[in-house]
Design a protein around this motif. Structure first.
Motif, PDB file in Angstrom:
ATOM      1  N   VAL A  96       0.869  -1.178   0.000  1.00  0.00           N
ATOM      2  CA  VAL A  96       0.000   0.000   0.000  1.00  0.00           C
ATOM      3  C   VAL A  96       0.907   1.230   0.000  1.00  0.00           C
ATOM      4  O   VAL A  96       1.781   1.364   0.865  1.00  0.00           O
ATOM      5  CB  VAL A  96      -0.907  -0.016   1.259  1.00  0.00           C
ATOM      6  CG1 VAL A  96      -1.754   1.244   1.334  1.00  0.00           C
ATOM      7  CG2 VAL A  96      -1.795  -1.258   1.263  1.00  0.00           C
ATOM      8  N   ALA A  97       0.725   2.108  -0.981  1.00  0.00           N
ATOM      9  CA  ALA A  97       1.618   3.258  -1.110  1.00  0.00           C
ATOM     10  C   ALA A  97       1.320   4.300  -0.040  1.00  0.00           C
ATOM     11  O   ALA A  97       0.159   4.533   0.302  1.00  0.00           O
ATOM     12  CB  ALA A  97       1.470   3.873  -2.497  1.00  0.00           C
ATOM     13  N   VAL A  98       2.399   4.910   0.455  1.00  0.00           N
ATOM     14  CA  VAL A  98       2.196   5.944   1.485  1.00  0.00           C
ATOM     15  C   VAL A  98       1.863   7.291   0.849  1.00  0.00           C
ATOM     16  O   VAL A  98       1.421   8.206   1.530  1.00  0.00           O
ATOM     17  CB  VAL A  98       3.422   6.094   2.417  1.00  0.00           C
ATOM     18  CG1 VAL A  98       3.697   4.793   3.158  1.00  0.00           C
ATOM     19  CG2 VAL A  98       4.669   6.563   1.655  1.00  0.00           C
ATOM     20  N   ASP A 189      13.899  15.406   0.194  1.00  0.00           N
ATOM     21  CA  ASP A 189      12.764  14.585  -0.261  1.00  0.00           C
ATOM     22  C   ASP A 189      12.596  13.372   0.657  1.00  0.00           C
ATOM     23  O   ASP A 189      11.478  12.994   1.024  1.00  0.00           O
ATOM     24  CB  ASP A 189      12.994  14.038  -1.676  1.00  0.00           C
ATOM     25  CG  ASP A 189      13.016  15.130  -2.728  1.00  0.00           C
ATOM     26  OD1 ASP A 189      12.273  16.105  -2.572  1.00  0.00           O
ATOM     27  OD2 ASP A 189      13.780  14.996  -3.708  1.00  0.00           O
ATOM     28  N   LEU A 190      13.729  12.748   0.988  1.00  0.00           N
ATOM     29  CA  LEU A 190      13.648  11.547   1.832  1.00  0.00           C
ATOM     30  C   LEU A 190      13.177  11.895   3.240  1.00  0.00           C
ATOM     31  O   LEU A 190      12.410  11.142   3.845  1.00  0.00           O
ATOM     32  CB  LEU A 190      15.003  10.817   1.864  1.00  0.00           C
ATOM     33  CG  LEU A 190      15.389  10.126   0.556  1.00  0.00           C
ATOM     34  CD1 LEU A 190      16.766   9.457   0.682  1.00  0.00           C
ATOM     35  CD2 LEU A 190      14.369   9.071   0.132  1.00  0.00           C
ATOM     36  N   ASP A 191      13.608  13.071   3.735  1.00  0.00           N
ATOM     37  CA  ASP A 191      13.110  13.496   5.066  1.00  0.00           C
ATOM     38  C   ASP A 191      11.584  13.585   5.035  1.00  0.00           C
ATOM     39  O   ASP A 191      10.897  13.141   5.952  1.00  0.00           O
ATOM     40  CB  ASP A 191      13.660  14.880   5.442  1.00  0.00           C
ATOM     41  CG  ASP A 191      15.160  14.853   5.731  1.00  0.00           C
ATOM     42  OD1 ASP A 191      15.706  13.751   5.935  1.00  0.00           O
ATOM     43  OD2 ASP A 191      15.769  15.943   5.747  1.00  0.00           O
ATOM     44  N   ARG A 192      11.073  14.161   3.939  1.00  0.00           N
ATOM     45  CA  ARG A 192       9.605  14.308   3.846  1.00  0.00           C
ATOM     46  C   ARG A 192       8.930  12.937   3.721  1.00  0.00           C
ATOM     47  O   ARG A 192       7.867  12.691   4.280  1.00  0.00           O
ATOM     48  CB  ARG A 192       9.225  15.197   2.657  1.00  0.00           C
ATOM     49  CG  ARG A 192       9.377  16.694   2.963  1.00  0.00           C
ATOM     50  CD  ARG A 192       8.728  17.531   1.878  1.00  0.00           C
ATOM     51  NE  ARG A 192       9.432  17.427   0.611  1.00  0.00           N
ATOM     52  CZ  ARG A 192      10.515  18.153   0.294  1.00  0.00           C
ATOM     53  NH1 ARG A 192      10.987  19.051   1.139  1.00  0.00           N
ATOM     54  NH2 ARG A 192      11.104  17.996  -0.874  1.00  0.00           N
ATOM     55  N   LEU A 193       9.608  12.046   2.985  1.00  0.00           N
ATOM     56  CA  LEU A 193       9.032  10.710   2.809  1.00  0.00           C
ATOM     57  C   LEU A 193       8.992   9.945   4.141  1.00  0.00           C
ATOM     58  O   LEU A 193       8.053   9.184   4.403  1.00  0.00           O
ATOM     59  CB  LEU A 193       9.844   9.939   1.751  1.00  0.00           C
ATOM     60  CG  LEU A 193       9.291   8.583   1.331  1.00  0.00           C
ATOM     61  CD1 LEU A 193       7.845   8.651   0.876  1.00  0.00           C
ATOM     62  CD2 LEU A 193      10.157   7.988   0.215  1.00  0.00           C
ATOM     63  N   ASP A 196       5.970  10.909   5.688  1.00  0.00           N
ATOM     64  CA  ASP A 196       4.803  10.273   5.056  1.00  0.00           C
ATOM     65  C   ASP A 196       4.622   8.831   5.550  1.00  0.00           C
ATOM     66  O   ASP A 196       3.497   8.369   5.734  1.00  0.00           O
ATOM     67  CB  ASP A 196       4.952  10.294   3.525  1.00  0.00           C
ATOM     68  CG  ASP A 196       4.883  11.710   2.981  1.00  0.00           C
ATOM     69  OD1 ASP A 196       4.165  12.543   3.568  1.00  0.00           O
ATOM     70  OD2 ASP A 196       5.567  12.002   1.973  1.00  0.00           O
ATOM     71  N   PHE A 197       5.741   8.113   5.715  1.00  0.00           N
ATOM     72  CA  PHE A 197       5.646   6.745   6.257  1.00  0.00           C
ATOM     73  C   PHE A 197       5.086   6.778   7.689  1.00  0.00           C
ATOM     74  O   PHE A 197       4.267   5.934   8.061  1.00  0.00           O
ATOM     75  CB  PHE A 197       7.029   6.061   6.255  1.00  0.00           C
ATOM     76  CG  PHE A 197       7.295   5.215   5.027  1.00  0.00           C
ATOM     77  CD1 PHE A 197       6.990   3.858   5.013  1.00  0.00           C
ATOM     78  CD2 PHE A 197       7.844   5.763   3.893  1.00  0.00           C
ATOM     79  CE1 PHE A 197       7.230   3.065   3.893  1.00  0.00           C
ATOM     80  CE2 PHE A 197       8.089   4.998   2.757  1.00  0.00           C
ATOM     81  CZ  PHE A 197       7.781   3.647   2.753  1.00  0.00           C
ATOM     82  N   SER A 248      14.852   6.244  10.901  1.00  0.00           N
ATOM     83  CA  SER A 248      14.060   7.472  11.126  1.00  0.00           C
ATOM     84  C   SER A 248      12.572   7.141  11.132  1.00  0.00           C
ATOM     85  O   SER A 248      11.804   7.701  11.930  1.00  0.00           O
ATOM     86  CB  SER A 248      14.346   8.501  10.033  1.00  0.00           C
ATOM     87  OG  SER A 248      15.716   8.734   9.936  1.00  0.00           O
ATOM     88  N   ILE A 249      12.158   6.252  10.235  1.00  0.00           N
ATOM     89  CA  ILE A 249      10.737   5.872  10.212  1.00  0.00           C
ATOM     90  C   ILE A 249      10.369   5.192  11.534  1.00  0.00           C
ATOM     91  O   ILE A 249       9.345   5.491  12.153  1.00  0.00           O
ATOM     92  CB  ILE A 249      10.428   4.955   9.005  1.00  0.00           C
ATOM     93  CG1 ILE A 249      10.610   5.736   7.690  1.00  0.00           C
ATOM     94  CG2 ILE A 249       9.016   4.391   9.087  1.00  0.00           C
ATOM     95  CD1 ILE A 249      10.555   4.878   6.429  1.00  0.00           C
ATOM     96  N   VAL A 250      11.247   4.295  11.983  1.00  0.00           N
ATOM     97  CA  VAL A 250      10.961   3.578  13.240  1.00  0.00           C
ATOM     98  C   VAL A 250      10.874   4.577  14.399  1.00  0.00           C
ATOM     99  O   VAL A 250       9.935   4.530  15.202  1.00  0.00           O
ATOM    100  CB  VAL A 250      12.038   2.494  13.497  1.00  0.00           C
ATOM    101  CG1 VAL A 250      11.896   1.881  14.890  1.00  0.00           C
ATOM    102  CG2 VAL A 250      11.940   1.405  12.432  1.00  0.00           C
ATOM    103  N   ASP A 251      11.820   5.516  14.455  1.00  0.00           N
ATOM    104  CA  ASP A 251      11.774   6.541  15.526  1.00  0.00           C
ATOM    105  C   ASP A 251      10.458   7.299  15.469  1.00  0.00           C
ATOM    106  O   ASP A 251       9.805   7.528  16.491  1.00  0.00           O
ATOM    107  CB  ASP A 251      12.892   7.582  15.328  1.00  0.00           C
ATOM    108  CG  ASP A 251      14.234   7.058  15.778  1.00  0.00           C
ATOM    109  OD1 ASP A 251      14.266   5.948  16.342  1.00  0.00           O
ATOM    110  OD2 ASP A 251      15.240   7.753  15.538  1.00  0.00           O
TER     111      ASP A 251
END
Ligand SMILES: Cc1cc2nc3c(=O)[nH]c(=O)nc-3n(C[C@H](O)[C@H](O)[C@H](O)COP(=O)(O)O)c2cc1C
Ligand code: SF4
Length: 476
Positions: A96-98, A189-193, A196-197, A248-251
């Motif tokens: 499922v896309a974020v 961009d990755l920070d923003r992504l 989003d996750f 970062s997503i896990v945090d």
């Protein structure tokens, strides 16, 4: 190359002889046990509770959502089948896309506040179906797979790649339409992504999913970042930087969606992209040193689990217990990812007996399990075993080589397999997936996915005729 078909290996001895001939080791039990005491029926404790048996359903998308990312009746039918399978671990349902630009196709599901009720209803449907068939859902664990498709994104048009990549790639750029650095996602961009996750994870929690799978496999963005050895900046180079996206997503999830469990599906090794050679037989797209494979040994066709093992160590430190192991990518080395006797239309004839691919996945997963016994591993790639899947699955679990037997394609053709095996019922031969790859060929040609050859529901669809015609063209 003609390899003996599995359904021609009619006895356990014949199957074992073939393994011996290939000089590969796949654990194999001679008798399948059934009932409550059966190894595959044993529950498994994890840090969020109990999972009722050792079968897991792997994520399987169907390219059948609406263009605004909602499920359709076809999606619901698939999830219903996951529920009635009897498997007690549902690993993610499907990708499922974020967010919109991360969709692998214009029909991929998207999680956002507009779609949330329908994403939640998928889970409810699966859980209700499971309850109806098996009485209890206390020991059923359902997660949602979250993704950004990166290099393989086609958010707006099935025929139009709109790649967002981690780095420029020596082989894949040409194959997947990257001709400038504009496709590279920058650090901002990755920070923003990451945000989003995290936002998607919060929504998944609201929708009642017990865990999210922060997808790191199959060449999609999370996985590609793991091999960004030459990417500059904070998301590339060192192991610490290449795992920053995941960390970062896990945090973010820990602080914004406390209580939500986290798992990750990881391609534990990767190969160089393959291409059809003489007579369509798969071969590496080039020889020499290959640096872009996470878990690769530098040759492009071998693995070295030093870094993947370090990643498992990191998962333990992050408090992640659930890992689904898979390998490679269906886009550039499908023979290792989903071993099959018949290639999909964009593939190549298998360069090795597909059993070799099955053994590679089982053995690599076992090595990681041995080194990280506290992690719970779901293995993948078992479908090619066909009639012998239960014998191998039981032996794998008994010997502690993986904790769960993940089922992908087999569930499309034969959803009830887990319940049948545990109840000791004979597997109906006409339902056993023979790896015809039509469920991959369909979407590769702009169609929905489904088991067109064996599931009567899909068999009756016009897409089946289109796929047959495509096959004829390839033969001609
Ligand atoms: C039609 C189709 C859709 C798939 N969709 C996903 C997906 O959404 N997410 C994912 O991680 N893997 C996906 N996979 C890969 C499977 O989960 C699995 O890894 C693969 O099929 C190998 O397992 P098997 O041998 O049991 O089929 C898909 C595979 C197929 C054939
Ligand atoms: S189309 Fe059906 S038989 Fe063919 S690989 Fe997919 S699930 Fe298996």
């Amino acid at each position: 190359m003609n390899y003996p078909k599995i359904n021609s290996l009619k006895t356990l001895d014949a199957f074992q002889s073939r393994l011996d001939e290939l000089e590969i080791q796949i654990p194999l039990d001679s008798a399948i046990q059934s009932g409550d005491a059966a190894p595959l029926a044993q529950s498994c404790d994890w840090n969020g509770g109990t999972i009722g048996n050792r079968f897991a359903i792997l994520p399987m998308e169907g390219w059948d959502g609406t263009t605004d990312g909602r499920p359709t009746d076809l999606t619901r039918r698939r999830w219903k089948h996951f529920g009635l399978s009897g498997a007690k671990l549902i690993w993610g349902g499907e990708a499922v896309a974020v967010r919109h630009d991360g969709r692998a196709n214009p029909n991929q599901l998207v999680i956002n506040s507009d779609n949330l009720a329908e994403i939640e209803a998928l889970r409810t449907l699966l859980v209700d179906t499971h309850r109806e068939h098996f009485g209890t859902v206390d020991d059923l664990l359902v997660g949602l797979q979250l993704t950004h498709s990166g290099r393989f994104a086609r958010p707006n048009d099935k025929k139009q790649l709109e790649p967002r990549v981690a780095y420029r790639h020596s082989v894949l750029d040409a194959k997947f339409g990257v001709d400038s650095d504009a496709a590279i996602l920058g650090d901002d961009d990755l920070d923003r992504l990451v945000d989003d996750f995290v936002a998607a994870s919060k929504l998944a929690q609201q929708a009642g999913y017990a865990f999210v799978d922060v997808k790191h496999c199959h060449g999609y963005l999370g996985h590609e970042l793991l091999s960004g050895y030459d990417r500059p900046g904070k998301y590339g180079g060192s192991f610490e930087n290449r795992t920053r996206f995941l960390r970062s997503i896990v945090d973010g999830i820990r602080s914004e969606a406390a209580g939500l469990q986290i798992g990750t599906r990881i391609s534990i090794f990767d190969f160089i992209p393959f291409e059809p050679g003489p007579e369509g037989l798969g071969r590496p797209s080039r020889t020499g040193e290959y640096r872009s494979a996470f878990g690769g040994d530098g040759t492009g066709v071998g693995y070295d689990l030093t870094e993947p093992s370090r990643l498992m160590q990191l998962l333990e430190e992050l408090g992640i217990q659930l890992v689904c192991s898979t390998v490679g990518s269906p886009y550039y080395c499908p023979h290792i990812q989903r071993p099959a006797i018949f290639p999909p239309s964009d593939g190549y004839a298998p360069p090795e007996d597909p059993l070799v691919g099955v053994a590679r996945q089982i053995n690599a997963t076992a090595m990681l399990k041995r080194a990280h016994p506290n992690l719970l591993f779901v293995g993948s790639g078992y479908t090619y075993l066909q009639d012998w899947l239960p014998n191998v699955g039981q032996a794998v679990v008994q010997q502690g080589l993986a904790d769960f037997i993940g089922l992908g394609r087999m569930v499309l053709s034969y959803p009830e397999l887990p319940a049948d095996v545990i109840a000791g019922r004979t597997m109906p031969r006409k339902k056993i997936c023979r790896t015809f790859s039509e469920c991959t060929t369909g979407p590769r040609n702009g169609m929905i996915s489904g088991c067109f050859p064996l599931d009567p529901f899909y068999k009756a669809m016009p897409e089946r005729q289109q796929i047959m015609a495509l096959k004829q063209q390839t033969k001609a």
